[in-house]
Design a protein around this motif. Structure first.
Motif, PDB file in Angstrom:
ATOM      1  N   MET A 227       0.817  -1.206   0.000  1.00 26.45           N
ATOM      2  CA  MET A 227       0.000   0.000   0.000  1.00 26.45           C
ATOM      3  C   MET A 227       0.858   1.268   0.000  1.00 26.45           C
ATOM      4  O   MET A 227       0.446   2.309  -0.512  1.00 26.45           O
ATOM      5  N   ALA A 228       2.059   1.156   0.544  1.00 23.75           N
ATOM      6  CA  ALA A 228       2.978   2.303   0.563  1.00 23.75           C
ATOM      7  C   ALA A 228       3.345   2.748  -0.843  1.00 23.75           C
ATOM      8  O   ALA A 228       3.714   3.916  -1.063  1.00 23.75           O
ATOM      9  N   LEU A 229       3.242   1.826  -1.809  1.00 21.44           N
ATOM     10  CA  LEU A 229       3.596   2.167  -3.186  1.00 21.44           C
ATOM     11  C   LEU A 229       2.594   3.134  -3.819  1.00 21.44           C
ATOM     12  O   LEU A 229       2.869   3.708  -4.878  1.00 21.44           O
ATOM     13  N   LEU A 230       1.442   3.319  -3.187  1.00 19.75           N
ATOM     14  CA  LEU A 230       0.458   4.279  -3.685  1.00 19.75           C
ATOM     15  C   LEU A 230       0.821   5.707  -3.285  1.00 19.75           C
ATOM     16  O   LEU A 230       0.182   6.665  -3.720  1.00 19.75           O
ATOM     17  N   GLU A 231       1.851   5.841  -2.461  1.00 20.34           N
ATOM     18  CA  GLU A 231       2.300   7.158  -2.009  1.00 20.34           C
ATOM     19  C   GLU A 231       3.471   7.635  -2.870  1.00 20.34           C
ATOM     20  O   GLU A 231       4.092   6.871  -3.607  1.00 20.34           O
ATOM     21  N   GLU A 232       3.770   8.916  -2.770  1.00 17.59           N
ATOM     22  CA  GLU A 232       4.969   9.461  -3.406  1.00 17.59           C
ATOM     23  C   GLU A 232       6.183   8.997  -2.616  1.00 17.59           C
ATOM     24  O   GLU A 232       6.092   8.855  -1.394  1.00 17.59           O
ATOM     25  N   PRO A 233       7.316   8.710  -3.244  1.00 17.10           N
ATOM     26  CA  PRO A 233       7.617   8.918  -4.663  1.00 17.10           C
ATOM     27  C   PRO A 233       7.326   7.697  -5.546  1.00 17.10           C
ATOM     28  O   PRO A 233       7.706   7.686  -6.716  1.00 17.10           O
ATOM     29  N   PHE A 234       6.634   6.699  -5.020  1.00 16.49           N
ATOM     30  CA  PHE A 234       6.485   5.433  -5.741  1.00 16.49           C
ATOM     31  C   PHE A 234       5.338   5.402  -6.750  1.00 16.49           C
ATOM     32  O   PHE A 234       5.425   4.748  -7.787  1.00 16.49           O
ATOM     33  N   ARG A 235       4.254   6.103  -6.460  1.00 15.80           N
ATOM     34  CA  ARG A 235       3.013   5.942  -7.215  1.00 15.80           C
ATOM     35  C   ARG A 235       3.157   6.113  -8.739  1.00 15.80           C
ATOM     36  O   ARG A 235       2.548   5.343  -9.494  1.00 15.80           O
ATOM     37  N   PRO A 236       3.922   7.094  -9.231  1.00 13.08           N
ATOM     38  CA  PRO A 236       4.013   7.235 -10.692  1.00 13.08           C
ATOM     39  C   PRO A 236       4.492   5.960 -11.393  1.00 13.08           C
ATOM     40  O   PRO A 236       4.047   5.666 -12.510  1.00 13.08           O
ATOM     41  N   TYR A 237       5.359   5.199 -10.738  1.00 12.06           N
ATOM     42  CA  TYR A 237       5.851   3.956 -11.350  1.00 12.06           C
ATOM     43  C   TYR A 237       4.806   2.847 -11.270  1.00 12.06           C
ATOM     44  O   TYR A 237       4.732   2.004 -12.170  1.00 12.06           O
ATOM     45  N   VAL A 238       4.003   2.855 -10.215  1.00 10.00           N
ATOM     46  CA  VAL A 238       2.881   1.909 -10.139  1.00 10.00           C
ATOM     47  C   VAL A 238       1.935   2.160 -11.308  1.00 10.00           C
ATOM     48  O   VAL A 238       1.497   1.221 -11.996  1.00 10.00           O
ATOM     49  N   GLU A 239       1.625   3.433 -11.549  1.00  6.18           N
ATOM     50  CA  GLU A 239       0.724   3.787 -12.643  1.00  6.18           C
ATOM     51  C   GLU A 239       1.324   3.425 -13.996  1.00  6.18           C
ATOM     52  O   GLU A 239       0.629   2.933 -14.896  1.00  6.18           O
ATOM     53  N   LEU A 240       2.619   3.645 -14.143  1.00  4.88           N
ATOM     54  CA  LEU A 240       3.306   3.294 -15.390  1.00  4.88           C
ATOM     55  C   LEU A 240       3.249   1.795 -15.651  1.00  4.88           C
ATOM     56  O   LEU A 240       2.888   1.360 -16.765  1.00  4.88           O
ATOM     57  N   TYR A 241       3.582   0.997 -14.650  1.00  2.00           N
ATOM     58  CA  TYR A 241       3.634  -0.457 -14.841  1.00  2.00           C
ATOM     59  C   TYR A 241       2.249  -1.068 -14.995  1.00  2.00           C
ATOM     60  O   TYR A 241       2.092  -2.096 -15.656  1.00  2.00           O
ATOM     61  N   ALA A 242       1.247  -0.442 -14.410  1.00  2.00           N
ATOM     62  CA  ALA A 242      -0.125  -0.931 -14.587  1.00  2.00           C
ATOM     63  C   ALA A 242      -0.567  -0.778 -16.043  1.00  2.00           C
ATOM     64  O   ALA A 242      -1.332  -1.597 -16.564  1.00  2.00           O
TER      65      ALA A 242
END
Length: 270
Positions: A227-242
């Motif tokens: 769930m921490a990946l939904l926070e900055e600075p990680f979220r943009p990469y989650v969105e990219l990989y999705a």
């Protein structure tokens, strides 16, 4: 005299690893996810500041590291690979475990990892890294940053890619304390982890176990570190990989290769 091992010998090991994966009465019918976890955990103890830990040495053979609570259940994976080690006695455990992880990824439909041998086995329990270096799924963003970026030396992007390995496998109540799979396809390597993370409504599970999250149907789960990946600075990469499975595969292959190479110094042995 050359000590290089022929490609054919490694290919023979690869084929035996693949043959060992199917198991109808284990989890989702395959040992591949737990073998991948073995390679990950054998490598994820590296500390760039102390320059110790990592896959070189295969120190999980010793009680101190094997009984680390973070490694609960990995005796299954080590046991699956033991007959292969007995058959191919020339290969080190350190090479076998990391090679098996790479083979597992590709076997489940993931990217090819350009693995290379040359790791050695250490033969002293004193060589085990300190307990507590592996990620703790019950913690949050600061812990993810501390383990992956500060200690192991990964970038934000590499961190998000590596945690994407949660697209396969499941947690077990009698091992980690957590329970359930992250995706509906726990033996198929894909970008489903990121898609589920973004599209499902995750609520904290009401139970007597450790803190984890579940989807509306209670079929899938996420850990606090996920769930921490939904926070900055990680979220943009989650969105990219999705959105882009191929980009995830490319970045995961590079990050996983970096992971299994941490602390490996072949040149020092020449």
């Amino acid at each position: 005299m050359s000590t290089e091992v022929s490609t054919d010998k490694y290919n023979a090991v690869r084929q035996d690893i693949i043959k060992a994966f199917p198991k109808e009465d284990y989890d989702d019918g395959s040992f591949a996810p737990v073998v991948l976890r073995l390679a990950w955990h054998a490598s994820g103890t590296y500390d760039k500041n102390h320059k110790d830990g990592g896959s070189d040495g295969a120190t999980m053979r010793f009680k101190a590291e094997a009984e680390d609570s973070a490694n609960a259940g990995l005796e299954v994976a080590r046991g699956v690979l033991e007959p292969i080690k007995a058959k191919h006695q020339w290969i080190t455990y350190a090479d076998l475990w990391t090679l098996a992880g790479c083979v597992a990824i590709e076997h489940m439909g993931g990217p090819h990892i350009p693995w290379a041998g040359g790791r050695r086995d250490k033969n002293n329990e004193m060589d085990c890294p300190p307990i507590g270096r592996l990620p703790d799924g019950a913690l949050g963003k600061d812990h993810v940053i501390d383990v992956f970026i500060t200690r192991m030396g990964f970038t934000v992007q590499e961190t998000v890619a590596l945690i994407g390995a949660h697209t396969v496998g499941r947690c077990h109540r009698d091992r980690s304390g957590f329970e359930g799979p992250w995706t509906e396809t726990p033996t198929r390597f894909s970008n489903q982890f990121y898609k589920q993370l973004l599209t499902q409504t995750w609520t904290e599970k009401k139970w007597d176990g450790p803190r984890q999250f579940e989807d509306e149907d209670g079929d899938l789960m996420m850990l606090p570190t996920d769930m921490a990946l939904l926070e900055e600075p990680f979220r943009p990469y989650v969105e990219l990989y999705a959105k882009d499975k191929q980009k995830f595969f490319e970045d995961f292959a590079a990050a996983f290769l970096k992971l299994i190479e941490l602390g490996v110094n072949r040149r020092a042995r020449l």
